[in-house]
Write an enzyme that holds these catalytic residues in place. Sequence first.
Site, short mmCIF file in Angstrom:
data_model
loop_
_atom_site.label_atom_id
_atom_site.label_comp_id
_atom_site.label_asym_id
_atom_site.label_seq_id
_atom_site.Cartn_x
_atom_site.Cartn_y
_atom_site.Cartn_z
N LYS A 122 -4.21 -2.09 5.39
CA LYS A 122 -3.36 -2.99 6.18
C LYS A 122 -4.18 -3.86 7.11
CE LYS A 122 1.19 -0.99 5.81
NZ LYS A 122 2.44 -0.61 6.47
N LYS A 204 0.72 -0.91 -10.10
CA LYS A 204 2.01 -0.40 -9.65
C LYS A 204 3.01 -1.54 -9.41
CE LYS A 204 3.56 2.34 -5.85
NZ LYS A 204 3.23 2.93 -4.57
N LYS A 207 6.80 -5.03 -4.54
CA LYS A 207 7.50 -6.25 -4.14
C LYS A 207 6.57 -7.23 -3.42
CE LYS A 207 8.83 -4.71 0.35
NZ LYS A 207 8.98 -3.28 0.52
#
Length: 339
Positions: A122, A204, A207
């Site tokens: 992140k 994977k 979104k």
Amino acid sequence: MENNNKAEQKKRILSGIQPSGALTLGNYVGALRNWVQLQKEDIYESYYMIADLHAITVRQEPAALRKNCMDLLAIFLACGLDGEKEPIFFQSHVPAHTQLGWVLDCNTYMGELSRMTQFKDKSRKHADNINAGLFTYPSLMAADILLYQADLVPVGKDQKQHLELTRDLANRFNNAYSETFKVPEPYIPKVGAKIMSLQEPTQKMSKSDPNENSYILLLDPIDKAVKKIKRAVTDSGSEVCMGEGKEGIENLMSIYSAMTGKTMDEITVEFQGKGYGDFKSAVAESVTETLKPIQERYADLMKNKDYLESIYKRGAEQANYTARKTISKVYRKVGFIQP
Ligand code: TRP
């Protein structure tokens, strides 16, 4: 009375999802659907949480956050979680999360937090906002779990490292201040078909993928979801089976399997001699059958704000009741004077 005794013996489950936008079919198969199943089995007592405090570790537009939170609550219910039976709550409605979070912060080492791969990921993604909350997020997550004395925490693989830290923190606190927390176990579901991207089936389904065609959202209009399946990458062959270079077909088989409960072998037999077109139609139909009732329930729930409010209020009440017991014990043990 009998029920109360039974509830005390039941193992406790806690899990949460961040309200950071739309859920994919992968989130449903990998998390929510298992939660619903676990709740139905009725051998656990479960607490399910919308992790709104965690969401602000990255920038959020307030109105969007509010909407995402309500949406997620309605989705939990639409997928079949029973908020009348067991608590579904917003993390920010239970002050003990931040209270315990602070105590745990003071018992977590910088070195431990620096090793967290989600933090590293992140920080890379949000290089302009590497805030202290993002760094200490894992001790808040530990607080989420330890407050409820959870035995089991159903999580995806990406959260395993956070769960290991949670266990370390529980043991550390128990050793320093005497037995206080239950040391939780991760619960990685047995059958958790991993749903991959429809466009790059080695990755994977996510979104955050810039290509919209790579994922199916739980709330995608049905015709859109069907189109995405029809556009999914396959290969130049014609057989519906697993194998080298058949990742695209294999992923569609996994989706079909997750939707229908059929095994990969059964699916291979079912589509022997049929082409990819027929197969994709069947996959699309199975996805439609899963999404449609969820979307209908979701739409009904969103029209009934009073009902949603009653669910989260009751959830907060139950969660606060349990969490308060733990935090007062913790405050006493660390040496704070009782107010
Ligand atoms: N960190 C989890 C995620 O990003 C969400 C979460 C927050 C969670 N608190 C939790 C999951 C407690 C399990 C238990 O997916």
